[in-house]
Design an enzyme around this catalytic site. Sequence first.
Site, PDB file in Angstrom:
ATOM      1  N   CYS A 137       0.834  -1.204   0.000  1.00 45.00           N
ATOM      2  CA  CYS A 137       0.000   0.000   0.000  1.00 45.00           C
ATOM      3  C   CYS A 137       0.874   1.262   0.000  1.00 45.00           C
ATOM      4  CB  CYS A 137      -1.018  -0.040   1.133  1.00 45.00           C
ATOM      5  SG  CYS A 137      -2.476   0.927   0.714  1.00 45.00           S
ATOM      6  N   GLU A 163      -1.844  -9.166   3.151  1.00 41.61           N
ATOM      7  CA  GLU A 163      -1.731  -9.742   4.503  1.00 41.61           C
ATOM      8  C   GLU A 163      -3.081 -10.076   5.125  1.00 41.61           C
ATOM      9  OE1 GLU A 163      -1.149  -6.607   3.682  1.00 41.61           O
ATOM     10  OE2 GLU A 163      -1.631  -5.180   5.277  1.00 41.61           O
ATOM     11  N   HIS A 199      -3.721  -4.994   0.199  1.00 40.30           N
ATOM     12  CA  HIS A 199      -3.131  -5.581   1.408  1.00 40.30           C
ATOM     13  C   HIS A 199      -3.261  -7.104   1.376  1.00 40.30           C
ATOM     14  CE1 HIS A 199      -2.762  -1.842   3.875  1.00 40.30           C
ATOM     15  NE2 HIS A 199      -3.692  -1.429   3.045  1.00 40.30           N
TER      16      HIS A 199
HETATM   17  N1  GLN Z   1      -1.916   6.768   2.622  1.00 36.31           N
HETATM   18  C1  GLN Z   1      -2.028   5.982   1.440  1.00 36.31           C
HETATM   19  C2  GLN Z   1      -3.379   6.173   0.746  1.00 36.31           C
HETATM   20  O1  GLN Z   1      -4.330   6.582   1.353  1.00 36.31           O
HETATM   21  C3  GLN Z   1      -1.742   4.518   1.710  1.00 36.31           C
HETATM   22  C4  GLN Z   1      -2.703   3.871   2.652  1.00 36.31           C
HETATM   23  C5  GLN Z   1      -2.205   2.564   3.221  1.00 36.31           C
HETATM   24  O2  GLN Z   1      -1.017   2.304   3.250  1.00 36.31           O
HETATM   25  N2  GLN Z   1      -3.102   1.747   3.725  1.00 36.31           N
HETATM   26  O3  GLN Z   1      -3.498   5.887  -0.431  1.00 36.31           O
END
Ligand code: GLN
Length: 528
Positions: free
Chosen positions: A381, A508, A506
Amino acid sequence: MNTKYIFVTGGVVSSLGKGIISASIGKLLQARGYKVTIQKFDPYINIDPGTLNPYEHGECYVTVDGMETDLDLGHYERFTGIRTTRENSQTTGKIYQAVIDKERRGDYLGKTIQVVPHITNEIKARIKANATREHFDFVITEIGGTIGDIESAPFMEAIRQLRWEMGRNAINIHLTYVPYLRAAGELKTKPTQHSVKELQSMGIQPDILILRTEMHLEKGLLQKVASFCNVEPDCVVQSEDLPSIYEVPLNMQKQGLDAAIIRKLGEEVGPTPEMKAWRSFVDKEKNATEELHIGLVGKYDLQDAYKSIRESLSLAAVYNDCKAKLHFVNSEEITKDNVSERLAGLAGVIICPGFGQRGIEGKLSAAEYTRTHDIPTFGICLGMQMMVIEFARNVLGYADANSSEMAKTTHNVIDIMEDQKNITNMGGTMRLGAYGCDLEDGSKVRSIYGAQHIEERHRHRYEFNNAFREEYEAAGMKCVGKNPESDLVEIVEIPEKKWYIGTQFHPEYSSSVLNPHPLFMDFIKNIK
Ligand code: GLN
């Protein structure tokens, strides 16, 4: 069979591991062929933990249908492999909001709205909601917090009523703590007795007690607790500290917890399942000796903040017969000058998810270092976004490259999604939950997944900016996963590196004990 309800409450202190116990019970019942679901009811007032700082509440876990939930739902899914949904996560905030909405609509026909019965009825309806849509043999409901908390009172009242209404179809399992007093050389049951008394004063008699303890408890002590608390002797079990949380179900099974639950709920207790696959996992975990040092580059110096990533790495390591030694590397302290020293000795690096400006320059330095030194790196992410920004700055030559989350520049290679631009509310408004992703033929990820189409869970607002896609591809960073409907880039990789992959989603969240995630498996395989 009628749906059976199991309520799991906790007493004495918090952090006893009610989530692990609930997940273990789920696993044991599932192993007997029952259809099970597990849900968490949290007494705090936030609608969901999505807006909570990880320091407050650890990781925010996301369900397939896009609910931001408590990290205990991660335990439920990892232990049982079931897919939870938004119904599996409730809070006081969600419940009050629903009641207040109904009041505004006039649904209560002019009645005075009160905690009892309106809030308690809403809680009861939500406890039963999952089983009204789909048949479950067992619904396990974990109540967050500790007995006696002011905010958990309506939940306790709802359980009391449900137990009365459901008769033999509902039980309460109460988890308490038995401290060892070193100076006296004694284990103390008094806190447990008090906690049970507190529960009884709310009209709830526990059916089963689970005593958390750091020392082995002798039979006599368990019997004493049973007789003081009006619980049958074989309904008091102990949950000793174990080297791994994945041994907990086996330890509970050995003491007959699942059999006691089934008997108490009026069902026939069949043969004890062997749980071969689970046992073989636990054996592998015990026997693994080779240590793999992996860095987690992030800003939250708290184990629970990256819970699912930690568990995914550990699970994948076990299947590769090694132990994942995870080292937190604080991104706020990483600079271009010390990065080689901070990442020294690490076989692989995870660039962690996150929000906001703090610590991102350190993440960028880490991404540059691992890319230029060909150290296997997995960006998740925000971690993937850092890989993309670093590549723009140092390979494409755009020194001001950044995400529009951090700064508006002429090279916002990570930019806000069109449909996110006018959103002002922070809670529940990100791109959340599972989205499809098509994998590019011939890419690393295509062969890792062994599939052309996958679905993974998201939690973000910002995206790879497609205006730069061709430049990236020409320079060697490939966009190898795309959402078929929106054309959004979901995965980048640099094929010429050993392992340099970033995912906007994600992965995970979808690792489980019996189904470790292919990306984590392949990452571990490549750093061994
Ligand atoms: N801050 C980033 C976004 O909003 C990544 C978010 C995250 O890592 N879950 O796109």
